[in-house]
Design an enzyme around this catalytic site. Sequence first.
Site, PDB file in Angstrom:
ATOM      1  N   GLU A 301       0.841  -1.209   0.000  1.00 35.19           N
ATOM      2  CA  GLU A 301       0.000   0.000   0.000  1.00 35.19           C
ATOM      3  C   GLU A 301       0.870   1.250   0.000  1.00 35.19           C
ATOM      4  O   GLU A 301       0.565   2.239  -0.669  1.00 35.19           O
ATOM      5  CB  GLU A 301      -0.961   0.015   1.192  1.00 35.19           C
ATOM      6  CG  GLU A 301      -1.839  -1.219   1.328  1.00 35.19           C
ATOM      7  CD  GLU A 301      -2.574  -1.622   0.070  1.00 35.19           C
ATOM      8  OE1 GLU A 301      -2.894  -0.759  -0.760  1.00 35.19           O
ATOM      9  OE2 GLU A 301      -2.819  -2.837  -0.109  1.00 35.19           O
ATOM     10  N   HIS A 304       2.209   2.028  -3.399  1.00 35.23           N
ATOM     11  CA  HIS A 304       1.201   2.602  -4.307  1.00 35.23           C
ATOM     12  C   HIS A 304       1.289   4.134  -4.338  1.00 35.23           C
ATOM     13  O   HIS A 304       0.806   4.752  -5.284  1.00 35.23           O
ATOM     14  CB  HIS A 304      -0.213   2.228  -3.854  1.00 35.23           C
ATOM     15  CG  HIS A 304      -0.771   0.995  -4.502  1.00 35.23           C
ATOM     16  ND1 HIS A 304      -0.711   0.756  -5.854  1.00 35.23           N
ATOM     17  CD2 HIS A 304      -1.442  -0.072  -3.975  1.00 35.23           C
ATOM     18  CE1 HIS A 304      -1.309  -0.393  -6.134  1.00 35.23           C
ATOM     19  NE2 HIS A 304      -1.756  -0.917  -5.014  1.00 35.23           N
ATOM     20  N   GLU A 323      -1.384  -2.336 -10.205  1.00 31.41           N
ATOM     21  CA  GLU A 323      -1.358  -3.494  -9.308  1.00 31.41           C
ATOM     22  C   GLU A 323      -0.219  -4.467  -9.627  1.00 31.41           C
ATOM     23  O   GLU A 323       0.480  -4.920  -8.725  1.00 31.41           O
ATOM     24  CB  GLU A 323      -2.717  -4.212  -9.309  1.00 31.41           C
ATOM     25  CG  GLU A 323      -3.862  -3.369  -8.735  1.00 31.41           C
ATOM     26  CD  GLU A 323      -3.615  -2.878  -7.311  1.00 31.41           C
ATOM     27  OE1 GLU A 323      -2.683  -3.357  -6.640  1.00 31.41           O
ATOM     28  OE2 GLU A 323      -4.364  -1.976  -6.858  1.00 31.41           O
TER      29      GLU A 323
HETATM   30  N1  B3K Z   1      -6.221  -1.203  -4.555  1.00 33.69           N
HETATM   31  C1  B3K Z   1      -6.829  -1.992  -3.520  1.00 33.69           C
HETATM   32  C2  B3K Z   1      -7.831  -2.976  -4.025  1.00 33.69           C
HETATM   33  C3  B3K Z   1      -9.170  -2.411  -4.244  1.00 33.69           C
HETATM   34  C4  B3K Z   1     -10.164  -3.510  -4.560  1.00 33.69           C
HETATM   35  C5  B3K Z   1     -11.473  -2.958  -4.968  1.00 33.69           C
HETATM   36  N2  B3K Z   1     -12.454  -3.989  -5.157  1.00 33.69           N
HETATM   37  C6  B3K Z   1      -5.819  -2.701  -2.687  1.00 33.69           C
HETATM   38  C7  B3K Z   1      -4.517  -2.954  -3.340  1.00 33.69           C
HETATM   39  O1  B3K Z   1      -4.399  -3.664  -4.307  1.00 33.69           O
HETATM   40  O2  B3K Z   1      -3.549  -2.416  -2.895  1.00 33.69           O
HETATM   41 ZN    ZN Z   2      -2.497  -2.829  -4.832  1.00 34.78          ZN
END
Ligand code: B3K
Ligand code: ZN
Length: 876
Positions: A301, A304, A323
């Site tokens: 996270e 990201h 992702e």
């Molecule tokens: N980006 C979020 C995932 C969201 C899912 C939505 N259904 C967590 C992650 O991959 O870091």
């Molecule tokens: Zn992610």
Amino acid sequence: MKQPQTVYLKDYQPPEFLVDHLSLLFTLHPSCTEVVSTARYRRNPLAAAGGDLELDGHGMELVSIKLDGLLLEKEDYRLNEAALGIAALPDEFELEVTTRINPEANTALEGLYRSGGNYCTQCEAQGFRRITYYQDRPDVMAPFDVRIVAEKQSNPVLLSNGNPTGSGELGDGQHWAEWSDPFAKPCYLFALVAGDLACVEDSYNTSSGRDVTLRIYTEVHHVDHCGHAMGSLKRAMAWDEQRFGLEYDLDLFMIVAVDDFNMGAMENKGLNIFNSRLVFASPETATDDDYIAIEAVIGHEYFHNWTGNRVTCRDWFQLSLKEGLTVFRDQEFTADTHSRAVKRIEDVRLLRTHQFAEDASPMAHPIRPSSYMEINNFYTVTVYEKGAEVVRLYQSLLGVDGFRRGMDLYFQRHDGQAVRTEDFLAAMADANAVDLSGMQRWYDQAGTPQLSVRMEYNEQEKRCTLHCSQCSPATPESAEKKPLPIPLTLGLLLPDGSSTPLQLEGESQPQGLSRTLLVSEQNQLFTFINVVEKPLPSLLRGFSAPVELDYPYSRDDDAFLMRFDSDAFNRWAAAQRLAMQTLLAMLVDNNEPDGAVGEAFGHLLRDASLDAALKAEALALPSEADIAESVVTKTALPADPARIHMLREQLRRKIAEALRDDLEACYHSLSQGEGLDDAAMQQRQLKNACLSLMVSLRDNAAVTLAYRQFEKAANMTDQYAALALLADCDCDERLKALEAFEKQWWHDANVMDKWFSVQAASTLPDTLERVKALMGHEKFDLRNPNKVRALIGTLAMRNPATFHAEDGSGYAFIADQVLTLDSLNPQVASRMLRALMNWKRIEPKRSTLMRSELQRIANSEGISGDVFEILSKSLC
Ligand code: B3K
Ligand code: ZN
């Protein structure tokens, strides 16, 4: 069934309007929260002239709309179930939309909802449209200012993205806080949290010398369990600076742990929201695997912030852009922090078991899909894990430094933008001045490519030729596949176990003992010279590409590679293959397992040069799902889950018998220490792998040993491993252990999930009845996704013996749960439904039963789009 609309990548149009700034005012109330959103809109020069403003929104009460301060009348706009449209707008204007929402009634856990008496949000992918009317798409980016008003006593903490800019008291016990996020962001990264939360604080000094305040918010009784998460965050921040030169950009970074969450965690700008099971850890409550997972997800996270937030996706088809890349980054973080070989094995195990299966399922899709009905169904192992493998391919092709150059250029070009996977590819290619156009196929073609290799050795000329060919299976989106660039890392082992220097024909000298070739044609030859004896190739070292390798290894070859391969990953791969070959022979030819597997595993167990964790990984046989997959692809027979379960257990017992003394000696030789360092964790892993094999014999001594471990354990790893084994044994110790565990951990929701899950994973005949009874347990709650996953998900996905009961009772149970869950939480329902998706690959009797359960769900009234999509793909 009501058919949801299919969205196509080819239909992408730029947004009609851009948003220069968005202000949000929340007046929180459990059942009636008011949201006033004020946006400054400007026509997008890239959109067709004169278009309407189309705002997404549903499940809300629209209170009022003001255009540049003037109230709009009903005839001034179009409102339907999913959208609000306004025509004849000027080029620039301000729109104020007031909505009312009911967080308490929100069981879908998308948008603003309640968890444990607090407020929290989840907006990715399309939750923001449940909060206000907005262009809910990632390519509309704006700076947000947020003001939150709430009753102070029950909500002393009020959080949103960015930096805090003010707070104060109001009359009537209300108070307010304001937050400002200077970085333009898509609305899926918006977050709000309010409630009665305690906070653990620390700080991090960035490489350029800025101090960042770090806070983890949780219910007060969990504050002592946040140390590992905080340490992980600081390690992740340092790693991203060192490896990618990426620094954090705000003055504050917050993590909030909540119990009710549809997935693992969410990377909202500056305010990550986490499923509490991925935050809390103490040696008594979390297993070593939990510790590693927490560090990886905290890292994921956090990473990201650059790969996803600073540079985001143009549309949801590009999901793997953020992702796949971020999973690759978290994999590398773990590999650099712990054992690279073990991390690789675990990632490949996950990919092979789940992603290869997805590729072979009705939901097969490329890492960049070309259409979807419900985007939440595309947060898949394909987009995430195969996506990460594709990112890894760039690194294999360009080298670590070349990959870094590509990343640098990607950020230089696209910081603050919403882009496509093509932009990532172009940055990698341009930064290294190479043609990577072939890589595009990895984004657009679904299915697991097969790489076949045949070797020819010319004794007289001392030449060894590898004939490589590739093909990809037909998948729902296309039957015709083009060749892909496949890096093939290999070595050649001579009969004495040494590696021969690798010199290709035409080269003046050898280039190492292990090297990477590029297979990019349908058929390609590589000839090595000066190979003094007939070698055995060690192929696809480190799993250099996400392909299914086909090479006619004999069982003796695999046993040889298990002993002598210098590549740790391939020693594991050979062990898996040997076990799989043995299992397939048992399944198809009714062969009795011979002693070869036991002997080969014995060598491995006794090898002093091998890490404990690698031994443990090798001792874990392929899962029943893996075996089913191999049966279907390698024998063209449908899978019989009951036989697979029975024969796998038989092979485990055979190995355990052959290695009885070694296992016992190994078990007792390993430290019973409590440390959390890698060595202590690895020892526990091997110790518990030995115990598992010993208990497979079901003799009293082994069961007693497991029970003793359960009773004495001072850490959750050992306690849980013993509990899981006992829960699978028809013995007195089973109930004793389950009762003791329940009593000990009654107060801890996350640990109780382990208790639910070991019972749902048990292969004893009464498991389904127990699971049904456990649904009435005081600690079970169908509205909590963790509980659903622990009990129902475990039965559906991790207990093939019970799920595939011959009478169809497992299928009927899951179908019933899907139907109930769908009205509460469609995302969770749709995940559970996937267990029924592969009915075509199962033996006919069960297959018919599975199909009829799918049909029963399809015949029900009012199913969600999430569930509809999986059903419609499964039933065609
Ligand atoms: N980006 C979020 C995932 C969201 C899912 C939505 N259904 C967590 C992650 O991959 O870091
Ligand atoms: Zn992610």
